[in-house]
Design a protein around this motif. Sequence first.
Motif, PDB file in Angstrom:
ATOM      1  N   GLY A  48      32.493  41.700  34.767  1.00  0.00           N
ATOM      2  CA  GLY A  48      33.667  40.839  34.783  1.00  0.00           C
ATOM      3  C   GLY A  48      33.904  40.074  33.502  1.00  0.00           C
ATOM      4  O   GLY A  48      34.170  38.862  33.534  1.00  0.00           O
ATOM      5  N   LYS A  64      38.529  42.661  32.040  1.00  0.00           N
ATOM      6  CA  LYS A  64      39.658  42.221  32.858  1.00  0.00           C
ATOM      7  C   LYS A  64      40.984  42.606  32.199  1.00  0.00           C
ATOM      8  O   LYS A  64      41.941  42.994  32.879  1.00  0.00           O
ATOM      9  N   LEU A  67      44.164  44.752  38.139  1.00  0.00           N
ATOM     10  CA  LEU A  67      43.569  43.420  38.195  1.00  0.00           C
ATOM     11  C   LEU A  67      44.163  42.631  39.363  1.00  0.00           C
ATOM     12  O   LEU A  67      45.325  42.241  39.344  1.00  0.00           O
ATOM     13  N   SER A 117      40.242  38.672  39.108  1.00  0.00           N
ATOM     14  CA  SER A 117      40.513  37.663  38.076  1.00  0.00           C
ATOM     15  C   SER A 117      39.495  36.533  38.121  1.00  0.00           C
ATOM     16  O   SER A 117      39.186  35.905  37.099  1.00  0.00           O
TER      17      SER A 117
END
Length: 497
Positions: free
Chosen positions: A21, A26, A35, A40
Amino acid sequence: MAISTAVNKLNGVAQAQIAMGTPMNKAVLESAGLLTEELSNAGSSDLMLALILEDDANVNDIFLEVDSLLTRKPSQIKSNDREVFYSLEAAAENVPDSNFVVISVNGAYAAREAQKALTLGKHVMLFSDNVKIQDEKNLKDLAHDKGLLLMGPDCGTAIINGVGLGFANKVRRGNIGVIGASGTGSQEISVRVHEFGGGISQLIGTGGRDLSTEIGARMMLDALKMLSEDVSTEVIILVSKPPAKEIAERVLSAAANIDKPIFIWFLGYQDQQHENAKVKLFSYSKPCAMAAVIASGVSEESIDKHALNIPLIEEVRAKLKPEQKYIRGLFCGGTLCDEAMFIASEKHSDIYSNIHPDLDHRIGPNDKSKCHTFLDFGDDAFTNGKPHPMIDPSYRIERILEEGRDPEVGVLLLDFVLGFGANSDPVGITLDALVKVKKEAEQAGRHLEILAYVLGTDLDDPNVVSQVEKLNRAGITIASSSTNAGLLAREFVIKGA
Protein backbone atom coordinates in the motif's frame (compact mmCIF):
# COMPACT_ATOMS: atom_id res chain seq x y z
CA MET A 1 4.87 -8.72 -9.23
CA ALA A 2 5.15 -12.48 -9.77
CA ILE A 3 1.88 -13.10 -7.90
CA SER A 4 0.09 -10.36 -9.87
CA THR A 5 1.26 -11.99 -13.08
CA ALA A 6 0.05 -15.42 -11.92
CA VAL A 7 -3.36 -14.10 -10.80
CA ASN A 8 -3.87 -12.31 -14.13
CA LYS A 9 -3.58 -15.71 -15.82
CA LEU A 10 -6.38 -17.31 -13.75
CA ASN A 11 -9.61 -18.20 -15.55
CA GLY A 12 -12.26 -15.60 -14.75
CA VAL A 13 -9.82 -12.78 -13.91
CA ALA A 14 -10.08 -9.79 -16.23
CA GLN A 15 -7.53 -7.66 -14.39
CA ALA A 16 -5.58 -7.95 -11.15
CA GLN A 17 -3.10 -5.84 -9.19
CA ILE A 18 -1.47 -7.10 -5.99
CA ALA A 19 0.95 -4.75 -4.30
CA MET A 20 1.94 -3.09 -1.04
CA GLY A 21 0.00 0.00 0.00
CA THR A 22 2.63 2.57 -0.95
CA PRO A 23 1.67 5.94 -2.48
CA MET A 24 3.22 4.90 -5.81
CA ASN A 25 1.24 1.65 -5.95
CA LYS A 26 -1.96 3.48 -5.05
CA ALA A 27 -1.32 5.86 -7.95
CA VAL A 28 -0.98 2.87 -10.27
CA LEU A 29 -4.29 1.45 -9.02
CA GLU A 30 -5.98 4.83 -9.45
CA SER A 31 -4.79 5.14 -13.06
CA ALA A 32 -6.16 1.65 -13.72
CA GLY A 33 -9.52 2.51 -12.13
CA LEU A 34 -8.97 0.01 -9.30
CA LEU A 35 -8.46 2.28 -6.29
CA THR A 36 -11.39 1.91 -3.86
CA GLU A 37 -11.97 3.77 -0.59
CA GLU A 38 -10.71 0.77 1.38
CA LEU A 39 -7.49 0.59 -0.64
CA SER A 40 -6.99 4.35 -0.29
CA ASN A 41 -6.79 3.83 3.48
CA ALA A 42 -4.17 1.05 3.24
CA GLY A 43 -0.85 1.65 4.95
CA SER A 44 2.56 1.15 3.34
CA SER A 45 2.94 -2.21 5.11
CA ASP A 46 -0.53 -3.43 4.06
CA LEU A 47 -1.04 -5.74 1.09
CA MET A 48 -3.59 -4.51 -1.44
CA LEU A 49 -5.57 -6.91 -3.64
CA ALA A 50 -7.63 -5.40 -6.47
CA LEU A 51 -9.39 -7.73 -8.90
CA ILE A 52 -11.89 -7.27 -11.72
CA LEU A 53 -13.62 -10.57 -12.46
CA GLU A 54 -15.46 -11.71 -15.55
CA ASP A 55 -19.24 -12.09 -15.29
CA ASP A 56 -19.18 -15.91 -15.15
CA ALA A 57 -16.21 -16.15 -12.76
CA ASN A 58 -16.36 -18.43 -9.72
CA VAL A 59 -15.40 -15.97 -6.99
CA ASN A 60 -14.70 -18.58 -4.30
CA ASP A 61 -12.41 -20.63 -6.56
CA ILE A 62 -10.46 -17.55 -7.59
CA PHE A 63 -9.90 -16.40 -4.02
CA LEU A 64 -8.77 -19.90 -3.03
CA GLU A 65 -6.22 -19.75 -5.88
CA VAL A 66 -5.04 -16.28 -4.80
CA ASP A 67 -4.72 -17.44 -1.20
CA SER A 68 -2.69 -20.43 -2.34
CA LEU A 69 -0.31 -18.20 -4.30
CA LEU A 70 0.13 -15.87 -1.34
CA THR A 71 0.77 -18.60 1.23
CA ARG A 72 2.87 -21.12 -0.72
CA LYS A 73 6.32 -21.66 0.69
CA PRO A 74 9.38 -20.99 -1.48
CA SER A 75 11.33 -24.02 -2.58
CA GLN A 76 13.99 -25.03 -0.10
CA ILE A 77 17.51 -23.89 -0.90
CA LYS A 78 20.37 -25.74 0.70
CA SER A 79 22.57 -23.52 2.80
CA ASN A 80 25.66 -24.58 0.88
CA ASP A 81 24.13 -23.55 -2.48
CA ARG A 82 24.25 -19.85 -1.72
CA GLU A 83 24.78 -17.43 1.12
CA VAL A 84 22.24 -14.75 1.93
CA PHE A 85 23.28 -11.40 3.40
CA TYR A 86 20.99 -8.60 4.43
CA SER A 87 23.20 -5.64 3.63
CA LEU A 88 25.87 -4.73 1.10
CA GLU A 89 28.33 -4.19 3.93
CA ALA A 90 27.80 -7.74 5.25
CA ALA A 91 28.21 -9.22 1.78
CA ALA A 92 31.41 -7.25 1.17
CA GLU A 93 32.82 -8.33 4.53
CA ASN A 94 32.06 -12.02 3.96
CA VAL A 95 33.06 -12.09 0.28
CA PRO A 96 35.98 -9.63 0.18
CA ASP A 97 37.11 -10.63 -3.32
CA SER A 98 33.76 -9.66 -4.88
CA ASN A 99 33.93 -6.64 -7.18
CA PHE A 100 30.48 -6.38 -8.77
CA VAL A 101 27.00 -5.53 -7.42
CA VAL A 102 23.65 -5.77 -9.23
CA ILE A 103 20.98 -3.49 -7.76
CA SER A 104 17.29 -3.94 -8.52
CA VAL A 105 15.20 -2.15 -5.92
CA ASN A 106 12.54 0.55 -6.14
CA GLY A 107 13.95 3.66 -7.81
CA ALA A 108 13.34 5.73 -4.67
CA TYR A 109 16.03 3.71 -2.84
CA ALA A 110 18.30 2.65 -5.71
CA ALA A 111 20.69 5.61 -5.69
CA ARG A 112 21.40 5.16 -1.99
CA GLU A 113 22.28 1.48 -2.46
CA ALA A 114 24.40 2.22 -5.53
CA GLN A 115 26.37 4.84 -3.61
CA LYS A 116 27.04 2.29 -0.85
CA ALA A 117 28.36 -0.21 -3.41
CA LEU A 118 30.62 2.34 -5.11
CA THR A 119 31.96 3.48 -1.75
CA LEU A 120 32.83 -0.15 -1.05
CA GLY A 121 34.84 -0.21 -4.29
CA LYS A 122 32.42 -2.34 -6.34
CA HIS A 123 31.37 -1.98 -9.97
CA VAL A 124 27.59 -1.49 -10.15
CA MET A 125 24.89 -2.59 -12.56
CA LEU A 126 21.88 -0.46 -11.59
CA PHE A 127 18.87 -2.29 -13.06
CA SER A 128 16.38 -0.02 -11.26
CA ASP A 129 14.56 2.69 -13.20
CA ASN A 130 12.80 5.89 -12.05
CA VAL A 131 16.06 7.23 -10.54
CA LYS A 132 16.46 11.03 -10.53
CA ILE A 133 18.84 12.26 -13.21
CA GLN A 134 20.83 14.34 -10.69
CA ASP A 135 21.38 11.17 -8.64
CA GLU A 136 22.59 9.44 -11.80
CA LYS A 137 25.08 12.23 -12.48
CA ASN A 138 26.39 12.14 -8.91
CA LEU A 139 26.79 8.37 -8.99
CA LYS A 140 28.60 8.38 -12.33
CA ASP A 141 30.93 11.14 -11.17
CA LEU A 142 31.74 9.05 -8.09
CA ALA A 143 32.29 5.92 -10.21
CA HIS A 144 34.56 7.84 -12.59
CA ASP A 145 36.67 9.16 -9.73
CA LYS A 146 37.07 5.63 -8.37
CA GLY A 147 37.74 4.01 -11.77
CA LEU A 148 34.56 1.94 -11.50
CA LEU A 149 31.62 1.19 -13.78
CA LEU A 150 28.19 2.55 -12.87
CA MET A 151 26.01 0.85 -15.47
CA GLY A 152 22.57 2.43 -15.37
CA PRO A 153 20.18 3.38 -13.95
CA ASP A 154 17.67 1.44 -16.05
CA CYS A 155 20.50 -0.75 -17.34
CA GLY A 156 18.69 -3.86 -18.49
CA THR A 157 21.48 -5.74 -20.23
CA ALA A 158 25.15 -6.56 -19.73
CA ILE A 159 27.54 -9.42 -20.47
CA ILE A 160 30.63 -9.28 -18.28
CA ASN A 161 33.36 -11.89 -18.79
CA GLY A 162 30.84 -14.18 -20.47
CA VAL A 163 28.18 -13.84 -17.75
CA GLY A 164 24.85 -12.48 -18.96
CA LEU A 165 23.13 -10.03 -16.60
CA GLY A 166 19.62 -8.60 -16.66
CA PHE A 167 17.85 -9.40 -19.92
CA ALA A 168 21.01 -10.46 -21.76
CA ASN A 169 20.76 -13.17 -24.40
CA LYS A 170 22.97 -16.23 -24.49
CA VAL A 171 25.58 -15.61 -27.19
CA ARG A 172 28.99 -17.03 -28.01
CA ARG A 173 32.10 -15.30 -26.75
CA GLY A 174 34.34 -13.53 -29.20
CA ASN A 175 36.33 -10.39 -29.89
CA ILE A 176 33.57 -7.78 -30.31
CA GLY A 177 32.90 -5.41 -27.40
CA VAL A 178 29.59 -3.56 -27.12
CA ILE A 179 28.82 -0.39 -25.15
CA GLY A 180 25.13 0.39 -25.11
CA ALA A 181 23.03 3.30 -23.86
CA SER A 182 20.10 1.04 -24.65
CA GLY A 183 19.17 -2.36 -23.24
CA THR A 184 17.21 -3.88 -26.12
CA GLY A 185 19.47 -2.10 -28.61
CA SER A 186 22.44 -3.89 -27.07
CA GLN A 187 20.51 -7.16 -27.09
CA GLU A 188 19.66 -6.72 -30.76
CA ILE A 189 23.29 -6.04 -31.67
CA SER A 190 24.59 -9.00 -29.65
CA VAL A 191 21.98 -11.35 -31.15
CA ARG A 192 22.80 -10.26 -34.71
CA VAL A 193 26.54 -10.62 -33.98
CA HIS A 194 25.86 -14.16 -32.78
CA GLU A 195 23.65 -14.96 -35.78
CA PHE A 196 26.30 -13.69 -38.21
CA GLY A 197 28.98 -15.91 -36.64
CA GLY A 198 30.73 -13.42 -34.37
CA GLY A 199 31.02 -13.31 -30.60
CA ILE A 200 30.94 -10.87 -27.68
CA SER A 201 33.94 -10.12 -25.46
CA GLN A 202 32.11 -7.67 -23.14
CA LEU A 203 28.76 -5.91 -23.27
CA ILE A 204 28.70 -2.86 -21.03
CA GLY A 205 25.36 -1.09 -20.50
CA THR A 206 25.35 2.57 -19.55
CA GLY A 207 21.67 3.33 -19.01
CA GLY A 208 19.51 5.10 -21.58
CA ARG A 209 20.20 8.66 -20.37
CA ASP A 210 23.98 8.43 -20.52
CA LEU A 211 24.24 10.43 -23.75
CA SER A 212 21.94 13.17 -22.50
CA THR A 213 23.25 16.69 -22.00
CA GLU A 214 22.97 16.30 -18.22
CA ILE A 215 25.10 13.13 -18.01
CA GLY A 216 27.48 13.89 -20.89
CA ALA A 217 28.26 10.25 -21.86
CA ARG A 218 30.25 9.83 -18.66
CA MET A 219 29.92 6.05 -18.59
CA MET A 220 30.17 5.44 -22.35
CA LEU A 221 33.46 7.37 -22.45
CA ASP A 222 34.85 5.48 -19.44
CA ALA A 223 33.75 2.13 -20.89
CA LEU A 224 35.24 3.07 -24.26
CA LYS A 225 38.60 3.64 -22.60
CA MET A 226 38.32 0.27 -20.83
CA LEU A 227 37.55 -1.64 -24.03
CA SER A 228 40.30 0.19 -25.90
CA GLU A 229 42.73 -1.33 -23.38
CA ASP A 230 41.08 -4.79 -23.27
CA VAL A 231 43.22 -7.29 -25.21
CA SER A 232 40.25 -9.61 -25.78
CA THR A 233 38.32 -6.85 -27.58
CA GLU A 234 39.43 -6.17 -31.15
CA VAL A 235 36.29 -4.48 -32.52
CA ILE A 236 33.94 -2.09 -30.69
CA ILE A 237 30.25 -1.31 -31.29
CA LEU A 238 28.57 1.72 -29.70
CA VAL A 239 24.77 1.83 -29.36
CA SER A 240 22.48 4.60 -28.16
CA LYS A 241 18.93 5.81 -28.24
CA PRO A 242 18.78 9.29 -29.87
CA PRO A 243 21.69 11.13 -28.20
CA ALA A 244 22.12 14.83 -27.55
CA LYS A 245 23.96 16.16 -30.62
CA GLU A 246 26.87 17.76 -28.77
CA ILE A 247 27.32 14.65 -26.61
CA ALA A 248 27.31 12.39 -29.65
CA GLU A 249 30.07 14.55 -31.15
CA ARG A 250 32.06 14.16 -27.94
CA VAL A 251 31.80 10.36 -28.19
CA LEU A 252 32.73 10.41 -31.88
CA SER A 253 35.80 12.50 -31.09
CA ALA A 254 36.90 10.02 -28.42
CA ALA A 255 36.26 7.07 -30.76
CA ALA A 256 38.44 8.65 -33.46
CA ASN A 257 41.42 8.52 -31.10
CA ILE A 258 41.17 4.76 -30.50
CA ASP A 259 43.19 2.39 -32.63
CA LYS A 260 40.45 -0.23 -33.07
CA PRO A 261 37.61 -0.44 -35.62
CA ILE A 262 34.51 1.20 -34.11
CA PHE A 263 31.01 0.79 -35.50
CA ILE A 264 28.30 3.11 -34.20
CA TRP A 265 24.52 2.75 -34.22
CA PHE A 266 23.03 5.95 -32.81
CA LEU A 267 19.28 6.16 -33.39
CA GLY A 268 18.43 9.06 -35.67
CA TYR A 269 21.89 9.24 -37.28
CA GLN A 270 22.45 8.42 -40.94
CA ASP A 271 25.01 6.08 -42.48
CA GLN A 272 28.31 7.91 -42.80
CA GLN A 273 32.04 7.33 -42.79
CA HIS A 274 33.87 9.34 -40.14
CA GLU A 275 36.99 11.27 -41.14
CA ASN A 276 38.81 8.53 -39.24
CA ALA A 277 38.39 5.51 -41.53
CA LYS A 278 38.13 3.16 -38.56
CA VAL A 279 34.92 4.84 -37.33
CA LYS A 280 31.63 4.33 -39.17
CA LEU A 281 28.05 5.29 -38.29
CA PHE A 282 24.95 3.31 -39.27
CA SER A 283 21.25 4.15 -39.47
CA TYR A 284 20.12 0.58 -38.80
CA SER A 285 21.15 -2.11 -36.33
CA LYS A 286 21.52 -5.01 -38.76
CA PRO A 287 24.14 -3.52 -41.13
CA CYS A 288 26.06 -2.17 -38.12
CA ALA A 289 26.34 -5.64 -36.56
CA MET A 290 27.20 -7.21 -39.91
CA ALA A 291 30.02 -4.75 -40.60
CA ALA A 292 31.48 -5.34 -37.13
CA VAL A 293 31.37 -9.12 -37.56
CA ILE A 294 33.16 -8.91 -40.91
CA ALA A 295 35.80 -6.63 -39.33
CA SER A 296 36.22 -9.21 -36.55
CA GLY A 297 37.35 -11.81 -39.06
CA VAL A 298 34.16 -13.62 -40.14
CA SER A 299 33.91 -14.21 -43.90
CA GLU A 300 31.22 -12.09 -45.56
CA GLU A 301 30.30 -15.01 -47.81
CA SER A 302 29.31 -17.09 -44.78
CA ILE A 303 26.71 -14.59 -43.54
CA ASP A 304 23.01 -15.14 -44.30
CA LYS A 305 21.86 -11.56 -44.89
CA HIS A 306 18.06 -12.27 -44.95
CA ALA A 307 17.20 -9.92 -47.81
CA LEU A 308 13.88 -8.10 -47.65
CA ASN A 309 11.01 -10.24 -49.02
CA ILE A 310 9.69 -8.17 -51.94
CA PRO A 311 7.02 -10.72 -53.04
CA LEU A 312 5.64 -10.74 -49.49
CA ILE A 313 5.43 -6.93 -49.50
CA GLU A 314 3.45 -6.99 -52.75
CA GLU A 315 1.18 -9.73 -51.43
CA VAL A 316 0.31 -7.86 -48.24
CA ARG A 317 -0.27 -4.57 -50.06
CA ALA A 318 -2.78 -6.32 -52.29
CA LYS A 319 -4.69 -7.70 -49.28
CA LEU A 320 -5.06 -4.40 -47.43
CA LYS A 321 -8.03 -2.13 -48.17
CA PRO A 322 -7.37 1.50 -49.19
CA GLU A 323 -8.40 2.74 -45.72
CA GLN A 324 -5.97 0.35 -44.00
CA LYS A 325 -3.03 2.71 -44.16
CA TYR A 326 -1.56 2.76 -40.65
CA ILE A 327 1.00 0.84 -38.60
CA ARG A 328 0.46 0.31 -34.90
CA GLY A 329 3.66 -0.83 -33.21
CA LEU A 330 3.38 -2.22 -29.67
CA PHE A 331 6.84 -2.84 -28.23
CA CYS A 332 8.45 -4.27 -25.12
CA GLY A 333 11.87 -3.03 -26.26
CA GLY A 334 12.34 0.74 -26.38
CA THR A 335 15.10 0.80 -28.97
CA LEU A 336 13.27 -1.73 -31.14
CA CYS A 337 10.36 0.71 -31.05
CA ASP A 338 12.71 3.58 -31.88
CA GLU A 339 14.27 1.77 -34.83
CA ALA A 340 10.89 0.86 -36.35
CA MET A 341 9.66 4.43 -35.84
CA PHE A 342 12.73 6.01 -37.46
CA ILE A 343 12.55 3.58 -40.39
CA ALA A 344 8.85 4.38 -40.90
CA SER A 345 9.55 8.13 -40.73
CA GLU A 346 11.75 7.88 -43.83
CA LYS A 347 8.59 7.42 -45.91
CA HIS A 348 5.73 8.47 -43.61
CA SER A 349 5.34 11.79 -41.79
CA ASP A 350 2.23 11.23 -39.66
CA ILE A 351 3.94 9.26 -36.86
CA TYR A 352 3.18 9.44 -33.13
CA SER A 353 4.76 7.78 -30.11
CA ASN A 354 5.16 8.04 -26.35
CA ILE A 355 8.93 8.31 -27.02
CA HIS A 356 8.87 10.49 -30.15
CA PRO A 357 11.74 13.05 -30.06
CA ASP A 358 9.41 15.73 -31.44
CA LEU A 359 7.05 16.77 -28.64
CA ASP A 360 4.38 17.72 -31.21
CA HIS A 361 4.24 14.02 -32.12
CA ARG A 362 4.37 12.73 -28.53
CA ILE A 363 1.36 10.94 -27.04
CA GLY A 364 0.83 9.68 -23.49
CA PRO A 365 0.62 6.01 -22.54
CA ASN A 366 -3.15 6.22 -22.04
CA ASP A 367 -3.86 8.35 -25.12
CA LYS A 368 -5.71 6.90 -28.08
CA SER A 369 -3.50 6.07 -31.05
CA LYS A 370 -3.63 8.17 -34.19
CA CYS A 371 -2.16 7.70 -37.66
CA HIS A 372 1.04 5.61 -37.37
CA THR A 373 1.58 4.99 -33.65
CA PHE A 374 4.56 3.30 -32.00
CA LEU A 375 4.36 2.60 -28.26
CA ASP A 376 7.21 1.60 -25.97
CA PHE A 377 5.59 -0.32 -23.11
CA GLY A 378 8.94 -0.40 -21.30
CA ASP A 379 9.06 3.37 -20.90
CA ASP A 380 9.03 4.66 -17.30
CA ALA A 381 5.49 6.01 -17.74
CA PHE A 382 4.26 2.46 -18.33
CA THR A 383 6.46 0.59 -15.82
CA ASN A 384 6.08 2.77 -12.72
CA GLY A 385 4.81 0.26 -10.15
CA LYS A 386 4.61 -2.55 -12.71
CA PRO A 387 7.01 -5.23 -13.92
CA HIS A 388 8.78 -4.49 -17.19
CA PRO A 389 6.83 -5.89 -20.18
CA MET A 390 9.76 -8.19 -20.96
CA ILE A 391 8.96 -9.81 -17.60
CA ASP A 392 5.17 -9.56 -17.84
CA PRO A 393 3.95 -8.82 -21.39
CA SER A 394 0.30 -9.39 -20.45
CA TYR A 395 -0.63 -5.71 -20.04
CA ARG A 396 0.11 -5.18 -23.75
CA ILE A 397 -2.81 -7.49 -24.61
CA GLU A 398 -5.60 -4.97 -24.08
CA ARG A 399 -3.88 -2.58 -26.49
CA ILE A 400 -3.41 -5.37 -29.06
CA LEU A 401 -7.17 -5.94 -29.11
CA GLU A 402 -7.89 -2.22 -29.32
CA GLU A 403 -5.48 -1.52 -32.18
CA GLY A 404 -6.41 -4.64 -34.12
CA ARG A 405 -10.06 -3.61 -34.16
CA ASP A 406 -9.33 -0.21 -35.73
CA PRO A 407 -10.45 -0.47 -39.40
CA GLU A 408 -7.71 1.97 -40.47
CA VAL A 409 -4.92 -0.29 -39.16
CA GLY A 410 -3.17 -2.40 -41.78
CA VAL A 411 -0.21 -3.68 -39.76
CA LEU A 412 0.08 -4.65 -36.14
CA LEU A 413 3.81 -4.76 -35.32
CA LEU A 414 5.08 -6.49 -32.16
CA ASP A 415 8.34 -7.61 -30.62
CA PHE A 416 8.97 -10.59 -28.35
CA VAL A 417 12.18 -10.35 -26.36
CA LEU A 418 13.93 -13.42 -24.98
CA GLY A 419 16.80 -13.45 -22.51
CA PHE A 420 17.93 -14.56 -19.06
CA GLY A 421 15.56 -12.26 -17.11
CA ALA A 422 12.71 -12.20 -19.62
CA ASN A 423 9.39 -14.03 -19.53
CA SER A 424 9.68 -17.77 -20.10
CA ASP A 425 7.06 -17.78 -22.88
CA PRO A 426 6.26 -14.27 -24.17
CA VAL A 427 4.68 -15.56 -27.38
CA GLY A 428 2.51 -18.06 -25.50
CA ILE A 429 1.08 -15.36 -23.22
CA THR A 430 0.16 -13.13 -26.16
CA LEU A 431 -0.86 -15.63 -28.83
CA ASP A 432 -4.56 -16.00 -27.94
CA ALA A 433 -5.05 -12.24 -28.30
CA LEU A 434 -3.29 -12.21 -31.68
CA VAL A 435 -5.40 -15.09 -32.98
CA LYS A 436 -8.57 -13.47 -31.66
CA VAL A 437 -7.97 -10.06 -33.22
CA LYS A 438 -6.89 -11.61 -36.52
CA LYS A 439 -10.09 -13.69 -36.63
CA GLU A 440 -12.23 -10.67 -35.77
CA ALA A 441 -10.71 -8.77 -38.69
CA GLU A 442 -11.47 -11.64 -41.07
CA GLN A 443 -15.07 -11.75 -39.85
CA ALA A 444 -15.30 -8.01 -40.51
CA GLY A 445 -14.14 -8.61 -44.09
CA ARG A 446 -10.61 -7.22 -43.85
CA HIS A 447 -7.09 -8.55 -43.62
CA LEU A 448 -5.03 -7.59 -40.58
CA GLU A 449 -1.32 -8.13 -41.11
CA ILE A 450 0.33 -9.09 -37.82
CA LEU A 451 4.09 -8.79 -38.09
CA ALA A 452 6.23 -10.14 -35.25
CA TYR A 453 9.91 -10.07 -34.45
CA VAL A 454 11.43 -12.42 -31.85
CA LEU A 455 14.71 -11.13 -30.41
CA GLY A 456 16.69 -14.15 -29.25
CA THR A 457 19.22 -16.83 -30.15
CA ASP A 458 19.31 -20.57 -30.63
CA LEU A 459 20.99 -20.80 -27.21
CA ASP A 460 18.31 -18.92 -25.25
CA ASP A 461 15.72 -20.74 -23.13
CA PRO A 462 13.18 -20.67 -24.64
CA ASN A 463 15.08 -20.43 -27.89
CA VAL A 464 14.12 -18.27 -30.82
CA VAL A 465 13.11 -21.24 -33.00
CA SER A 466 10.47 -22.53 -30.56
CA GLN A 467 8.90 -19.08 -30.20
CA VAL A 468 8.87 -18.45 -33.95
CA GLU A 469 7.24 -21.84 -34.56
CA LYS A 470 4.30 -20.87 -32.33
CA LEU A 471 3.79 -17.68 -34.31
CA ASN A 472 4.12 -19.49 -37.62
CA ARG A 473 1.44 -22.00 -36.66
CA ALA A 474 -0.92 -19.10 -35.94
CA GLY A 475 -0.30 -17.52 -39.36
CA ILE A 476 1.73 -14.59 -38.01
CA THR A 477 4.33 -13.08 -40.34
CA ILE A 478 7.89 -13.21 -38.97
CA ALA A 479 10.64 -10.62 -39.42
CA SER A 480 14.23 -11.86 -39.15
CA SER A 481 15.63 -8.77 -37.37
CA SER A 482 14.59 -5.49 -35.83
CA THR A 483 15.70 -3.68 -38.98
CA ASN A 484 13.71 -5.96 -41.27
CA ALA A 485 10.64 -5.64 -39.03
CA GLY A 486 10.68 -1.86 -39.44
CA LEU A 487 11.29 -2.03 -43.18
CA LEU A 488 8.53 -4.60 -43.80
CA ALA A 489 5.94 -2.71 -41.74
CA ARG A 490 6.79 0.53 -43.51
CA GLU A 491 6.51 -1.00 -46.97
CA PHE A 492 3.32 -3.00 -46.27
CA VAL A 493 1.18 0.13 -45.85
CA ILE A 494 2.52 2.21 -48.74
CA LYS A 495 -0.31 2.85 -51.18
CA GLY A 496 -0.15 3.11 -54.95
CA ALA A 497 3.32 1.56 -55.22
